[in-house]
Structure formats: C-alpha cells, structure tokens
Design an enzyme around this catalytic site. Structure first.
Site, PDB file in Angstrom:
ATOM      1  N   LYS A 145      -3.967   7.988   6.751  1.00  0.00           N
ATOM      2  CA  LYS A 145      -3.880   7.639   8.174  1.00  0.00           C
ATOM      3  C   LYS A 145      -2.819   8.456   8.900  1.00  0.00           C
ATOM      4  O   LYS A 145      -2.526   8.208  10.075  1.00  0.00           O
ATOM      5  CB  LYS A 145      -3.613   6.141   8.338  1.00  0.00           C
ATOM      6  N   ASN A 200      -0.025  -5.663  13.654  1.00  0.00           N
ATOM      7  CA  ASN A 200      -0.750  -4.566  13.008  1.00  0.00           C
ATOM      8  C   ASN A 200      -2.242  -4.836  13.167  1.00  0.00           C
ATOM      9  O   ASN A 200      -2.720  -5.870  12.686  1.00  0.00           O
ATOM     10  CB  ASN A 200      -0.431  -4.506  11.508  1.00  0.00           C
ATOM     11  N   TRP A 233      -0.046   4.051  12.853  1.00  0.00           N
ATOM     12  CA  TRP A 233       0.052   4.097  11.396  1.00  0.00           C
ATOM     13  C   TRP A 233      -0.767   5.271  10.921  1.00  0.00           C
ATOM     14  O   TRP A 233      -1.948   5.309  11.137  1.00  0.00           O
ATOM     15  CB  TRP A 233      -0.484   2.804  10.765  1.00  0.00           C
ATOM     16  N   ASN A 271       6.813  -7.430   6.493  1.00  0.00           N
ATOM     17  CA  ASN A 271       5.579  -6.797   6.949  1.00  0.00           C
ATOM     18  C   ASN A 271       4.371  -7.530   6.397  1.00  0.00           C
ATOM     19  O   ASN A 271       4.219  -7.659   5.169  1.00  0.00           O
ATOM     20  CB  ASN A 271       5.510  -5.336   6.493  1.00  0.00           C
ATOM     21  N   TYR A 324      -6.346  -3.144  13.140  1.00  0.00           N
ATOM     22  CA  TYR A 324      -7.203  -2.020  12.747  1.00  0.00           C
ATOM     23  C   TYR A 324      -8.622  -2.186  13.265  1.00  0.00           C
ATOM     24  O   TYR A 324      -9.586  -1.906  12.559  1.00  0.00           O
ATOM     25  CB  TYR A 324      -7.162  -1.853  11.227  1.00  0.00           C
ATOM     26  N   GLU A 337       1.162  -1.270  14.092  1.00  0.00           N
ATOM     27  CA  GLU A 337       0.263  -0.402  13.325  1.00  0.00           C
ATOM     28  C   GLU A 337      -1.113  -0.390  13.979  1.00  0.00           C
ATOM     29  O   GLU A 337      -1.656  -1.449  14.299  1.00  0.00           O
ATOM     30  CB  GLU A 337       0.105  -0.892  11.872  1.00  0.00           C
ATOM     31  N   ASP A 362       0.813  -1.204   0.000  1.00  0.00           N
ATOM     32  CA  ASP A 362       0.000   0.000   0.000  1.00  0.00           C
ATOM     33  C   ASP A 362       0.855   1.266   0.000  1.00  0.00           C
ATOM     34  O   ASP A 362       0.729   2.117   0.876  1.00  0.00           O
ATOM     35  CB  ASP A 362      -0.908  -0.051   1.248  1.00  0.00           C
ATOM     36  N   TYR A 399     -10.774  -1.178   9.815  1.00  0.00           N
ATOM     37  CA  TYR A 399     -11.144  -2.165   8.790  1.00  0.00           C
ATOM     38  C   TYR A 399     -12.190  -3.148   9.303  1.00  0.00           C
ATOM     39  O   TYR A 399     -12.916  -3.748   8.509  1.00  0.00           O
ATOM     40  CB  TYR A 399      -9.903  -2.922   8.297  1.00  0.00           C
TER      41      TYR A 399
HETATM   42  C1  GCB Z   1      -1.295  -2.258   6.739  1.00  0.00           C
HETATM   43  C2  GCB Z   1      -0.007  -2.160   6.010  1.00  0.00           C
HETATM   44  C3  GCB Z   1       0.311  -0.741   5.575  1.00  0.00           C
HETATM   45  C4  GCB Z   1      -0.954  -0.076   5.050  1.00  0.00           C
HETATM   46  C5  GCB Z   1      -1.957  -0.032   6.171  1.00  0.00           C
HETATM   47  C6  GCB Z   1      -3.284   0.624   5.759  1.00  0.00           C
HETATM   48  O1  GCB Z   1      -1.567  -3.163   7.457  1.00  0.00           O
HETATM   49  O2  GCB Z   1       1.067  -2.689   6.738  1.00  0.00           O
HETATM   50  O3  GCB Z   1       1.310  -0.769   4.615  1.00  0.00           O
HETATM   51  O4  GCB Z   1      -0.706   1.189   4.545  1.00  0.00           O
HETATM   52  O5  GCB Z   1      -2.248  -1.321   6.591  1.00  0.00           O
HETATM   53  O6  GCB Z   1      -3.423   1.818   5.918  1.00  0.00           O
HETATM   54  O7  GCB Z   1      -4.159  -0.090   5.277  1.00  0.00           O
END
Ligand code: GCB
Length: 594
Positions: A573, A472, A554, A418, A474, A509, A162, A478
């Site tokens: 982000k 990581n 992040w 990663n 979210y 993250e 990304d 997400y």
């Molecule tokens: C992740 C990735 C990172 C992305 C981020 C996102 O898990 O490691 O490279 O930019 O999510 O913002 O979705």
C-alpha cells in the site's frame, strides 16, 4: 530518564558497530552463563539493525527466542569519579544485560529506552564486556501480543499485526558519563498568548535531580541564535518569552533550555540541554488547534522498515524519508505501530513535522483478518488472552512512551492503540483505565486510539474516551473492492454518522495495495491508476465533512510483513516502493497537498 548527551558536564560514546552475535535455539545461554566469557560460536552482527535479514540464513530470519549480543568497550580514562551509565535506546522486544558477570538491567517492550548505572562495575581506563540477551517472543503478556504455538515442526510465533516481527538492537547503545549529582528528568510545558503586540510565550519546567543535596537548579533559555531569552531559579519555574517565535507545523523553531545544577559558589555541577518548541495544542469542538489555529493533518502512517536493516535506525534513510515527506507536501506522520527512534522525533521537531505518537499496542484484535494476519481461534479479551496482566504491560508502555516523548513539540496527540477490538464490553473495561493512565501521564495533550472498520459508529465502545477520533477505513479496498462508487456512498454514510460525535476526525489509514508498474485503463485493483482513483474518491468524501481534520494515507512506503496469501512481497500500500521510488499516487498526493 534522560537521553545521553554531550555537553560541558556530560559525555557519551556510541557502542554502535559490529557486535558478536548468536541465536540460542535451545535457550541454553542463561544456564550456561554465556555472559561470563567470550561469546562462543558467534558471528558478527551490525548494531543498530534488525538481525533478521542480514545473514542470508532462514533460521535467523525467522528465529523465535533469545539471541545474544556481546562486545567489549573501553571506558574512557577521564571518567574517574563520574556516574557511568549504559543506555539502550531499544531492544526488541525484551532484554537482559550483563556487565562482566553482573546482571545490570532487564527491560520489557521493544521500542522504549532503558539504562543501568554501572559505575560500581567498571574502571575508567579499562575494558568492559557487555552482553545483551534479546528475546523477540510475543505472548499475551506483551505489547504487541502474540502467541508461540507448538506445531509438529516446532514452536511458531504467531501475531495479529501486519508487519514483520523484526528484532534485535534497533537503535544506538550508549556508554555515558554524568556527574554523580545530576539532573534526572525535565518536563517542559509551553504556553502562548496572542497579544496585540505580538505573541508572548511561556516555558514552564519541572526538574528532578539525584544526589543533588545542597545544590540549586537554574534554567537558562536561549533562542536559536544562542541569544539569552530568560532564566529562572528553582526546580520548578516559568520563563516568559516576549515576542516569541512559536514552533509551528512547517517551522521547527527551537529554543534551548539549559537545566543547570549549581553549587553555592555558583559553579555549574551538571547541565542538560532540552530543546523547546513553544506551542499549544488544543481540541475545540471538531477542530484540532495548534497555536490556536485549525490544523489539517496531511501525511502518512509509516513504518520503520528498510531493506536489509529492517527496523534498524539509519540517519541517511531518515533524511531521505523526510525529504520525501517534504516533497509530497506531508505535514505530519503517525508512528504506526510503535514508538519510533528518538532521532526521528528530534528530526521532526527541527523540521516542523507534526507527529501522532503511538504505543506498540497493535493486534489486540483476534477477529481481524479472519486469521489472515495470524492465528484463529482466540477471543480477544479473556482470562487466557488479553487480560489484566496485559493491561498492566500496556499501561507501562504508555507511561514509558510519554516519559520519553513528552518534551517533543512535534508530538501533538497520543495514540494508545491501533485497531483493537473496541465493540465489546471487554474492550470498554480494558480501555477505560488506560485513558486515565495517558491523561495522568500527560494532562496537556489530547489522546485517542485508532478505530478499526469492524467497530463502526454506533458499535464502538471505546471512542467515548478519546479526544480525537482516529479512523482506519478501507472502503474500495477490503470492502467494495474495485467498486469505488459503492465505496464512496458507504464511506460517506459512515463518516456522516461519526461527525455527529462533535469531535475532530483524523482518517489515520486509507489505502490500496498497488504493484508498481501495473497499469489499466479500467478500474482494476492493484494498478497504479486504481490507487490514484481510490485516493481521489476518499478525498471527495473527506472534503464534504468539516470535522475531518486529517488524512493519513496507508502507507508511506511498501513494507515487510509476515508470509500470507494477502501479501505479495510484503504490504504494497506504499505511495513509495520499499526502496522509496514514487508510484503514480505520489504525484497525485503532491498535487493535492501542495
Ligand atoms: C490496517 C492496519 C495496518 C495494516 C493495514 C493493511 O488496518 O492498521 O497495520 O497494514 O490495515 O494494509 O491491511
């Protein structure tokens, strides 16, 4: 390989500036020997910089294939009898270089240095033509991986990470001179003993030399004021530092270790200055110890990403970014998702910023994003995709990262990938040997990889090899989007499960896309208020678990990505905008971290 430097026996001259440049859409340049003369139909291109955004030309922005850089340089007249080296700090993602008409070096991997001894090809006092052919294409034989697909409108580069596939000569190119007999490499390992009369340090070193028959090695350590601290003779040795000033987070105290090659008369034939921070790093139970004291990481996953220059290194912007890190109370960063410029690491050393150092192994996960970030329809680990050949390239990327960064006190932890697919047998088979590679390359530092949400506790088959768990997550972005209560419950449950592993956990993250200037009194994703509430929810969860020894938001700043329906002018982000203005979240983090 040592980075070129100026000192009493060595000189370097930067080849940064404007080079001739052209893209090679037909891939004709090698056969037509574009290196054999002046590069025709060329425009000027800045080095260091990504070439993508500088020419207001879509065909360059989205170019996929080989581009050519060329310039001439005067070899200093005083370099007679010296070993002359052409050194590229990086070329993204691979390059072949010619000096005059002679091919001198090729290198795979976009973020680590390479060089060629060009002594036999150049004449001090004369001009030399340097040509570099730089290729940005990604395949299953590259790190990061990608695939060039044939489409009705031509070949298109796809990848699974990304961030925008910026390319070019991102860092300094050096012409340098050393004595023929020279110091080739230095490895430093430090120790600390917290005695009752103050701490005692040890600086152990190993030196490789070349062409140095009959010469001896001497190591001389001085403190930051230039006062002599100790010395040792031999290619390996240890210097004891009484009443040492340790390198510590927030206190980037550095000694200078001068490695000298000396002739029988005692004259210094070659010299190399290696900055040294005396410190120790250790994982004990769920603690991450620096100098024996528990350390809690605060900071960010970052990117080398700026308007205009893309991934090009710039000292002014480096100083600005570190100024903001200090302002917000960050003590650390992760070089997501590739090795950063050595200038960044030097600056981190001097400023006491702790670094998690990552390879460019990102996007080894074809299930992630359901094709949102890249192409669908691939299996991650298979003979035709990520395979043994990829693993060899990955192993080499790990070795090159460690070789380059092993002496930086700021680097406390290696991240070998990663968010790879890590919940399958193929993943286990792929990664187990790579952990051996990193441990062999550096037995002194902990190593891990960054785990993705799709491989939660109980499913991940790779975290068993890691010293530190890097997660990581979210929750609230997400998943459970907009529902921070449900997110908090789910996140807390998963973290509780991970704490059972008895290893330190760094949340590498957590973040929410945020449009600066968008506000709401409710809990509305994309607003500045939601980003703040999202971070606060995460912090409540972290604070319930002692095993959580780090929080990296992040991202530090908004950054460029490939086009997609999930991204509005890039990834938003950032706690700062792409031009480094704070969003509300910056003030919230500052309150927590300071
Ligand atoms: C992740 C990735 C990172 C992305 C981020 C996102 O898990 O490691 O490279 O930019 O999510 O913002 O979705």
């Amino acid at each position: 390989m040592l980075r070129p430097q100026d000192n009493r026996t060595r000189e370097r001259t930067s080849l940064n500036g404007l080079w001739s440049f052209r893209t090679d859409p037909a891939g004709a340049g090698r056969a037509q020997r574009w290196f054999a003369g002046r590069l025709r139909e060329a425009v000027e291109m800045a080095v260091p910089a990504s070439y993508n955004d500088l020419l207001a030309d879509e065909s360059v922005t989205h170019f996929s294939g080989e581009v050519w850089y060329q310039r001439t340089a005067w070899v200093p007249r005083g370099w007679d009898g010296r070993r002359i080296v052409l050194h590229f700090e990086s070329a993204t993602h691979r390059a072949t270089v010619w000096v005059g008409e002679t091919e001198v070096v090729s290198h795979e991997g976009g973020y680590t240095p390479f060089e060629a001894d060009i002594t036999a090809l150049v004449e001090p006092g004369e001009q030399v033509r340097i040509t570099a052919c730089v290729d940005n294409r990604l395949s299953f034989a590259t790190i990061p991986p990608g695939v060039v697909e044939d489409t009705p409108t031509g070949p298109k580069q796809r990848y699974w990470h990304d961030f925008f596939n910026y390319a070019g000569l991102h860092r300094t190119v050096w012409l340098s001179a050393t004595p023929v007999a020279h110091v080739d490499d230095v490895t430093v390992v430090t120790g600390l003993d917290h005695g009752t009369d103050g701490p005692t340090g040890t600086v152990s070193y190993t030196v490789d030399t070349a062409g140095a028959d009959g010469l001896g090695v001497r190591a001389v350590l001085t403190d930051a004021d230039g006062a002599a601290v100790g010395s040792a003779d031999g290619a390996e040795g240890t210097i004891v530092v009484a009443d040492v000033h340790p390198w510590a987070p927030g206190d980037g105290y550095l000694y200078d270790l001068e490695i000298q090659l000396v002739d029988p008369a005692g004259d210094v034939v070659d010299s190399y200055h290696q900055p040294v921070g005396v410190h120790t790093v250790e994982v004990r139970g769920t603690q991450f110890l620096i100098n024996g004291a528990p350390f809690h990481f605060t900071g960010f996953g970052m990117h080398e990403d700026h308007p205009g220059i893309g991934k090009g290194h710039n000292d002014a912007l480096l100083v600005q970014d570190f100024g903001l890190l200090r302002w917000i109370g960050a003590n650390s960063l992760r070089t997501s998702h590739y090795p950063y410029s050595e200038d960044v690491l030097d600056h981190a050393d001097r400023n006491g910023i702790v670094v998690i150092d990552e390879t460019a192994a990102v996007g080894l996960n074809m299930g992630l994003g359901g094709g949102i970030f890249g192409s669908q329809g691939y299996r991650t680990y298979s003979e035709d995709t990520i395979n043994d050949a990829t693993r060899e390239v990955h192993a080499q990327a790990i070795r090159e990262l460690v070789a380059r960064d092993k002496n930086h006190p700021s680097v406390v932890l290696w991240s070998i990938a990663n968010e790879p697919e890590s919940d399958t047998e193929g993943a286990e088979r792929y990664f187990e040997p790579l952990f051996r590679v990193v441990k062999e390359a550096d037995p002194t530092r902990p190593a891990g990889f960054v785990n993705v949400m799709l491989a939660p506790h109980g499913k991940c088959r790779v975290s068993q090899f890691a010293d530190v768990l890097m997660l990581n997550r979210y929750y609230g972005w997400y998943v459970h989007t907009g529902d921070l209560e449900a997110a908090e419950l789910a996140w807390d449950a998963e973290l509780t499960a991970w704490t059972g592993e008895g290893k330190p956990i760094i949340v590498t993250e957590y973040g929410a896309d945020t449009l600066p200037g968008m506000h709401s009194v409710g809990s509305e994703p994309w607003t500045e208020e939601y980003q703040v509430a999202y971070l606060e929810m995460n912090h409540r969860v972290f604070d319930r678990h002692d095993a959580v020894v780090g929080e990296h938001v992040w991202n530090f700043a908004d950054f460029a990505t490939t086009a997609g329906i999930m991204r509005v002018g890039g990834n938003k982000k950032g706690v700062f905008t792409r031009d480094r203005r704070p969003k509300n979240a910056a003030f919230a983090l500052r309150r927590r971290w300071r």
